[in-house]
Design an enzyme around this catalytic site. Structure first.
Site, mmCIF file in Angstrom:
data_model
loop_
_atom_site.group_PDB
_atom_site.id
_atom_site.type_symbol
_atom_site.label_atom_id
_atom_site.label_comp_id
_atom_site.label_asym_id
_atom_site.label_seq_id
_atom_site.Cartn_x
_atom_site.Cartn_y
_atom_site.Cartn_z
ATOM 1 N N LYS A 13 92.143 -100.100 120.788
ATOM 2 C CA LYS A 13 92.486 -99.083 121.796
ATOM 3 C C LYS A 13 92.225 -99.613 123.213
ATOM 4 C CE LYS A 13 89.628 -95.890 120.168
ATOM 5 N NZ LYS A 13 89.002 -96.503 118.984
ATOM 6 N N ARG A 127 83.335 -109.464 118.173
ATOM 7 C CA ARG A 127 83.790 -108.973 119.484
ATOM 8 C C ARG A 127 82.817 -109.324 120.608
ATOM 9 N NH1 ARG A 127 85.933 -102.910 120.570
ATOM 10 N NH2 ARG A 127 83.786 -102.212 120.323
ATOM 11 N N ARG A 160 78.333 -105.956 122.341
ATOM 12 C CA ARG A 160 77.917 -104.565 122.538
ATOM 13 C C ARG A 160 76.837 -104.184 121.534
ATOM 14 N NH1 ARG A 160 83.119 -100.657 123.019
ATOM 15 N NH2 ARG A 160 81.849 -99.447 121.586
HETATM 16 P P1 AMP Z 1 84.116 -96.445 122.284
HETATM 17 O O1 AMP Z 1 83.911 -97.379 123.417
HETATM 18 O O2 AMP Z 1 85.323 -95.551 122.464
HETATM 19 O O3 AMP Z 1 84.100 -97.136 120.942
HETATM 20 O O4 AMP Z 1 82.863 -95.439 122.287
HETATM 21 C C1 AMP Z 1 81.553 -95.926 122.104
HETATM 22 C C2 AMP Z 1 80.627 -94.785 121.704
HETATM 23 O O5 AMP Z 1 80.611 -93.791 122.745
HETATM 24 C C3 AMP Z 1 81.044 -94.028 120.454
HETATM 25 O O6 AMP Z 1 80.598 -94.677 119.255
HETATM 26 C C4 AMP Z 1 80.328 -92.696 120.677
HETATM 27 O O7 AMP Z 1 78.922 -92.801 120.416
HETATM 28 C C5 AMP Z 1 80.479 -92.490 122.185
HETATM 29 N N1 AMP Z 1 81.736 -91.750 122.464
HETATM 30 C C6 AMP Z 1 82.840 -92.200 123.119
HETATM 31 N N2 AMP Z 1 83.789 -91.260 123.179
HETATM 32 C C7 AMP Z 1 83.283 -90.180 122.543
HETATM 33 C C8 AMP Z 1 83.794 -88.880 122.234
HETATM 34 N N3 AMP Z 1 85.042 -88.509 122.577
HETATM 35 N N4 AMP Z 1 82.972 -88.022 121.563
HETATM 36 C C9 AMP Z 1 81.729 -88.363 121.224
HETATM 37 N N5 AMP Z 1 81.192 -89.575 121.440
HETATM 38 C C10 AMP Z 1 81.970 -90.484 122.094
#
Ligand code: AMP
Length: 221
Positions: A13, A127, A160
């Site tokens: 994404k 990653r 990360r």
């Molecule tokens: P991402 O970078 O999109 O993989 O998000 C990393 C982390 O941020 C996720 O594993 C969640 O802990 C938190 N997070 C991001 N977006 C959301 C969301 N829409 N709802 C809840 N937690 C989120």
């Protein structure tokens, strides 16, 4: 245009979003990046989000929905947006629909990247991420030009915290239980467009470009 990009962690994404944003003239809004920025800046929201993120769990809906509302409704500068990482629960999707309905608007489309779990685990285990600009790389399949350095901004690359194997397993579990039901939600609204995300970043990029050039997605849809 108002778009959502949906898919499991590691589906690509964040890597594809800049291409889609450029083609559609939409503002890329990543809730994961927003949380990471809050953690980096030591804000109250960051402190509350950090523990959930480190464990591979979702940040509670109320915190997440308020953060997004602030960005796309209150700041009033996001008529065209690409939401990346939001919504992740049916409750968040309903809240988003309600926010948009409040100004007589609705989502145009939801792009879903389909990738199997075994591919995800391999990808995330290699990653590397730029904490400064959010660009992702992979030690096997998407190497930076200079080892350990971001091609885009020259910042050092890191792994990360939530890409550790145990956390990746939790994030996948969370995706299947809490986020996958969104596919049905958006299918019922006839908004889902599936894209195969299991190939290389370049393959998926091409698939996205083709999707838009075939005008399956255009500003007037
Ligand atoms: P991402 O970078 O999109 O993989 O998000 C990393 C982390 O941020 C996720 O594993 C969640 O802990 C938190 N997070 C991001 N977006 C959301 C969301 N829409 N709802 C809840 N937690 C989120």
């Amino acid at each position: 245009m108002k778009l959502v990009i949906l898919g499991p962690p590691g589906a690509g994404k964040g890597t594809l979003a800049p291409t889609i944003s450029e083609i559609t003239g939409t503002r890329h809004i990543s809730t994961g990046d927003m949380f990471r920025m809050n953690i980096k800046n030591g804000t109250e929201l960051g402190l509350r989000a950090q523990q959930y993120m480190n464990e591979g769990q979702l940040v509670p809906d109320s915190l997440t929905i308020d953060m997004v509302r602030e960005t796309i409704v209150n700041e009033q500068k996001s008529d065209n947006f690409l939401l990346d990482g939001f919504p992740r629960t049916v409750e968040q999707a309903e809240a988003l629909d309600a926010m948009l309905a409040g100004t007589g608007q609705e989502l145009d489309a939801v792009i879903c990247l389909d990738v199997d779990d075994d591919v995800i685990v391999t990808r995330l285990s290699g990653r590397l991420t730029c904490e400064n600009c959010g660009t992702n790389y992979n030690i096997r399949t998407l190497k930076p030009q200079v080892e350990g350095i971001c091609d885009v901004c020259g910042h050092e690359l890191t792994i990360r915290e939530d890409d550790q194997p145990a956390t990746v397993k939790n994030r996948l579990k969370t995706y299947h239980t809490q986020t996958e039901p969104l596919l049905g939600y958006y299918e019922r609204q006839n908004k889902i467009i599936h894209v195969d995300g299991s190939g290389s970043a370049e393959d998926t990029n091409q698939a996205i470009i083709q999707l838009f050039s075939e005008r399956k997605l255009d500003a007037g849809m």
